[in-house]
Design a protein around this motif. Structure first.
Motif, PDB file in Angstrom:
ATOM      1  N   GLN A 180       0.849  -1.189   0.000  1.00  0.00           N
ATOM      2  CA  GLN A 180       0.000   0.000   0.000  1.00  0.00           C
ATOM      3  C   GLN A 180       0.884   1.237   0.000  1.00  0.00           C
ATOM      4  OE1 GLN A 180      -2.984   0.132   3.082  1.00  0.00           O
ATOM      5  NE2 GLN A 180      -3.495   2.271   2.695  1.00  0.00           N
ATOM      6  N   PRO A 181       0.985   1.955  -1.142  1.00  0.00           N
ATOM      7  CA  PRO A 181       1.872   3.113  -1.212  1.00  0.00           C
ATOM      8  C   PRO A 181       1.291   4.401  -0.635  1.00  0.00           C
ATOM      9  CG  PRO A 181       1.622   2.031  -3.364  1.00  0.00           C
ATOM     10  CD  PRO A 181       0.524   1.552  -2.469  1.00  0.00           C
ATOM     11  N   ASP A 182       0.031   4.394  -0.202  1.00  0.00           N
ATOM     12  CA  ASP A 182      -0.609   5.641   0.210  1.00  0.00           C
ATOM     13  C   ASP A 182      -1.686   5.327   1.252  1.00  0.00           C
ATOM     14  OD1 ASP A 182      -2.538   7.964   0.107  1.00  0.00           O
ATOM     15  OD2 ASP A 182      -1.135   8.647  -1.431  1.00  0.00           O
ATOM     16  N   PRO A 183      -1.761   6.090   2.338  1.00  0.00           N
ATOM     17  CA  PRO A 183      -2.778   5.796   3.361  1.00  0.00           C
ATOM     18  C   PRO A 183      -4.200   5.986   2.875  1.00  0.00           C
ATOM     19  CG  PRO A 183      -1.672   7.887   3.831  1.00  0.00           C
ATOM     20  CD  PRO A 183      -0.906   7.228   2.724  1.00  0.00           C
ATOM     21  N   ARG A 184      -4.389   6.750   1.796  1.00  0.00           N
ATOM     22  CA  ARG A 184      -5.734   7.046   1.300  1.00  0.00           C
ATOM     23  C   ARG A 184      -6.232   6.026   0.286  1.00  0.00           C
ATOM     24  NH1 ARG A 184      -3.356  12.901  -0.024  1.00  0.00           N
ATOM     25  NH2 ARG A 184      -1.682  11.412  -0.556  1.00  0.00           N
ATOM     26  N   HIS A 201       5.449 -15.114  -0.449  1.00  0.00           N
ATOM     27  CA  HIS A 201       3.993 -15.017  -0.494  1.00  0.00           C
ATOM     28  C   HIS A 201       3.439 -15.755  -1.704  1.00  0.00           C
ATOM     29  CE1 HIS A 201       5.348 -11.624   1.975  1.00  0.00           C
ATOM     30  NE2 HIS A 201       4.209 -11.787   2.617  1.00  0.00           N
ATOM     31  N   GLY A 202       2.162 -16.147  -1.592  1.00  0.00           N
ATOM     32  CA  GLY A 202       1.511 -16.822  -2.697  1.00  0.00           C
ATOM     33  C   GLY A 202       1.071 -15.899  -3.807  1.00  0.00           C
ATOM     34  N   GLY A 203       0.941 -14.622  -3.501  1.00  0.00           N
ATOM     35  CA  GLY A 203       0.537 -13.627  -4.487  1.00  0.00           C
ATOM     36  C   GLY A 203       0.898 -12.243  -3.996  1.00  0.00           C
ATOM     37  N   ILE A 204       0.847 -11.270  -4.905  1.00  0.00           N
ATOM     38  CA  ILE A 204       1.221  -9.887  -4.588  1.00  0.00           C
ATOM     39  C   ILE A 204       0.213  -8.950  -5.236  1.00  0.00           C
ATOM     40  CG2 ILE A 204       2.960  -8.069  -4.909  1.00  0.00           C
ATOM     41  CD1 ILE A 204       5.059 -10.372  -5.068  1.00  0.00           C
ATOM     42  N   ILE A 205      -0.229  -7.949  -4.488  1.00  0.00           N
ATOM     43  CA  ILE A 205      -1.023  -6.853  -5.036  1.00  0.00           C
ATOM     44  C   ILE A 205      -0.318  -5.548  -4.681  1.00  0.00           C
ATOM     45  CG2 ILE A 205      -3.199  -5.576  -4.908  1.00  0.00           C
ATOM     46  CD1 ILE A 205      -4.602  -8.219  -4.319  1.00  0.00           C
ATOM     47  N   VAL A 206      -0.088  -4.707  -5.680  1.00  0.00           N
ATOM     48  CA  VAL A 206       0.470  -3.374  -5.461  1.00  0.00           C
ATOM     49  C   VAL A 206      -0.633  -2.367  -5.743  1.00  0.00           C
ATOM     50  CG1 VAL A 206       2.269  -1.715  -6.043  1.00  0.00           C
ATOM     51  CG2 VAL A 206       2.767  -4.176  -6.140  1.00  0.00           C
ATOM     52  N   LEU A 207      -1.023  -1.638  -4.724  1.00  0.00           N
ATOM     53  CA  LEU A 207      -2.145  -0.709  -4.835  1.00  0.00           C
ATOM     54  C   LEU A 207      -1.730   0.618  -5.452  1.00  0.00           C
ATOM     55  CD1 LEU A 207      -3.761  -1.399  -1.349  1.00  0.00           C
ATOM     56  CD2 LEU A 207      -4.641  -2.132  -3.578  1.00  0.00           C
ATOM     57  N   GLY A 208      -2.721   1.502  -5.622  1.00  0.00           N
ATOM     58  CA  GLY A 208      -2.485   2.825  -6.179  1.00  0.00           C
ATOM     59  C   GLY A 208      -2.070   3.839  -5.126  1.00  0.00           C
ATOM     60  N   GLY A 209      -2.011   5.087  -5.542  1.00  0.00           N
ATOM     61  CA  GLY A 209      -1.639   6.153  -4.625  1.00  0.00           C
ATOM     62  C   GLY A 209      -1.578   7.479  -5.347  1.00  0.00           C
ATOM     63  N   TYR A 210      -1.423   8.528  -4.572  1.00  0.00           N
ATOM     64  CA  TYR A 210      -1.403   9.874  -5.124  1.00  0.00           C
ATOM     65  C   TYR A 210      -0.060  10.218  -5.754  1.00  0.00           C
ATOM     66  CZ  TYR A 210      -5.860  11.148  -2.838  1.00  0.00           C
ATOM     67  OH  TYR A 210      -7.172  11.236  -2.453  1.00  0.00           O
ATOM     68  N   ALA A 211       0.976   9.442  -5.484  1.00  0.00           N
ATOM     69  CA  ALA A 211       2.309   9.726  -6.015  1.00  0.00           C
ATOM     70  C   ALA A 211       2.361   9.416  -7.508  1.00  0.00           C
ATOM     71  CB  ALA A 211       3.357   8.903  -5.284  1.00  0.00           C
ATOM     72  N   SER A 212       3.344   9.990  -8.178  1.00  0.00           N
ATOM     73  CA  SER A 212       3.692   9.594  -9.537  1.00  0.00           C
ATOM     74  C   SER A 212       4.653   8.416  -9.469  1.00  0.00           C
ATOM     75  CB  SER A 212       4.351  10.768 -10.272  1.00  0.00           C
ATOM     76  OG  SER A 212       4.997  10.318 -11.453  1.00  0.00           O
ATOM     77  N   ALA A 213       4.679   7.617 -10.517  1.00  0.00           N
ATOM     78  CA  ALA A 213       5.598   6.478 -10.563  1.00  0.00           C
ATOM     79  C   ALA A 213       7.052   6.907 -10.557  1.00  0.00           C
ATOM     80  CB  ALA A 213       5.306   5.639 -11.809  1.00  0.00           C
ATOM     81  N   HIS A 214       7.318   8.196 -10.823  1.00  0.00           N
ATOM     82  CA  HIS A 214       8.693   8.692 -10.870  1.00  0.00           C
ATOM     83  C   HIS A 214       9.013   9.639  -9.723  1.00  0.00           C
ATOM     84  CE1 HIS A 214       9.153   6.754 -14.689  1.00  0.00           C
ATOM     85  NE2 HIS A 214       8.168   7.456 -15.229  1.00  0.00           N
ATOM     86  N   ASP A 215       8.222   9.595  -8.664  1.00  0.00           N
ATOM     87  CA  ASP A 215       8.434  10.495  -7.517  1.00  0.00           C
ATOM     88  C   ASP A 215       9.453   9.931  -6.524  1.00  0.00           C
ATOM     89  OD1 ASP A 215       6.811  12.529  -8.313  1.00  0.00           O
ATOM     90  OD2 ASP A 215       5.108  11.993  -7.043  1.00  0.00           O
ATOM     91  N   ASP A 216      10.578   9.407  -7.035  1.00  0.00           N
ATOM     92  CA  ASP A 216      11.548   8.761  -6.149  1.00  0.00           C
ATOM     93  C   ASP A 216      12.209   9.740  -5.179  1.00  0.00           C
ATOM     94  OD1 ASP A 216      12.400   5.707  -7.281  1.00  0.00           O
ATOM     95  OD2 ASP A 216      11.259   6.990  -8.621  1.00  0.00           O
ATOM     96  N   GLU A 217      12.359  10.982  -5.575  1.00  0.00           N
ATOM     97  CA  GLU A 217      12.970  11.947  -4.649  1.00  0.00           C
ATOM     98  C   GLU A 217      12.083  12.147  -3.426  1.00  0.00           C
ATOM     99  OE1 GLU A 217      14.222  15.614  -6.282  1.00  0.00           O
ATOM    100  OE2 GLU A 217      15.474  14.713  -7.840  1.00  0.00           O
TER     101      GLU A 217
END
Length: 251
Positions: free
Chosen positions: A9-13, A47-63
């Motif tokens: 979960q990349p974002d609390p919202r 793990h038997g499976g993986i789910i990566v959720l959404g979030g408000y960040a951009s995929a390139h917001d590494d900074e």
């Protein structure tokens, strides 16, 4: 023993929302990690499976969010060892980015609301087969998947955004839409968007009304995707051998 799905979960919202109940009803345990809150992202083979959720960040917001690279590393490892994986919205963008595709800022206004997708080449796909020629989904995104990874199979497209769903290899899916979201959660996201762009209030309000009016249809298709993913993790649904080919691949 029930299989465990790792939920990143990349974002609390942006949580599991409706997926939580559907997956637990399908005999899966869930382990949620929150890298934004300091949680480490574990290795893919635990793990038997993986789910990566959404979030408000951009995929390139590494900074701003240096832990995004740990999610990409998880995705790359999962692709190699074929752990069933589903990336949703930002998660789908990270799947594309981690495996050699390209994510950019979206063209024009954000895509928010109920959107009809055209399904493509899904007859042998373990998630999307037999869902019909079209699928109504909930969308809330600004960035876009501009190019899929080499060898990826395009599964769904829309009038404005070509890459709405895709698969890499046998068991790695990325979707631009939000099959997990409930109308209540969606309304909170739109409230944030309305506060950030008050000049778009009319369009955003109409998007909420349209989504609420069509939610029964959206929920039906989303529940199928959740349960099919659970079946794959549980080993009840065999991934067709034909799914290993790259016929119909888009770049």
């Amino acid at each position: 023993m029930r299989p465990t799905v790792l939920v990143v979960q990349p974002d609390p919202r942006v949580g599991l929302d409706r997926f939580e109940g559907w997956l637990e009803e399908a005999d899966l345990d869930l382990e949620v990690v929150r890298p934004y809150d300091g949680d480490d992202v574990p290795p893919a083979d635990r793990h038997g499976g993986i789910i990566v959720l959404g979030g408000y960040a951009s995929a390139h917001d590494d900074e701003l969010h240096p832990w995004l690279e740990s999610i990409r590393a998880l995705i790359r490892d999962a692709a190699v060892i074929e752990v069933p994986t589903l990336g949703i919205c930002l998660g789908g963008q990270l799947v594309a980015d981690a495996l050699g595709g390209r994510v950019t800022v979206g063209d024009g206004p954000s895509e928010i609301g109920a959107v009809q997708l055209d399904l493509i080449d899904v007859d042998d796909d373990a998630l999307f087969h037999d869902l019909g020629p079209t699928l109504l989904v909930a969308e809330h995104h600004y960035d876009r998947i501009a190019r899929l990874p080499d060898g990826a199979r395009l599964l769904a497209t829309s009038d404005r955004y070509e890459h709405q769903a895709f698969r890499v290899g046998r068991a790695m899916w990325g979707v631009q839409f939000h099959p997990e979201v409930s109308p209540a959660r969606f309304e909170r996201w739109v409230a944030d968007s309305r506060a950030a762009a008050p000049d778009e209030t009319g369009r955003l309000t109409a998007a909420v009304e349209d989504l609420v009016a069509t939610d029964a249809v959206i929920e039906s298709g989303s529940a199928v995707l959740a349960r099919r993913f659970a079946d794959i993790v549980n080993g009840h649904r065999r991934i067709p051998a034909a799914a290993t080919t790259t016929a119909g691949a888009h770049r």
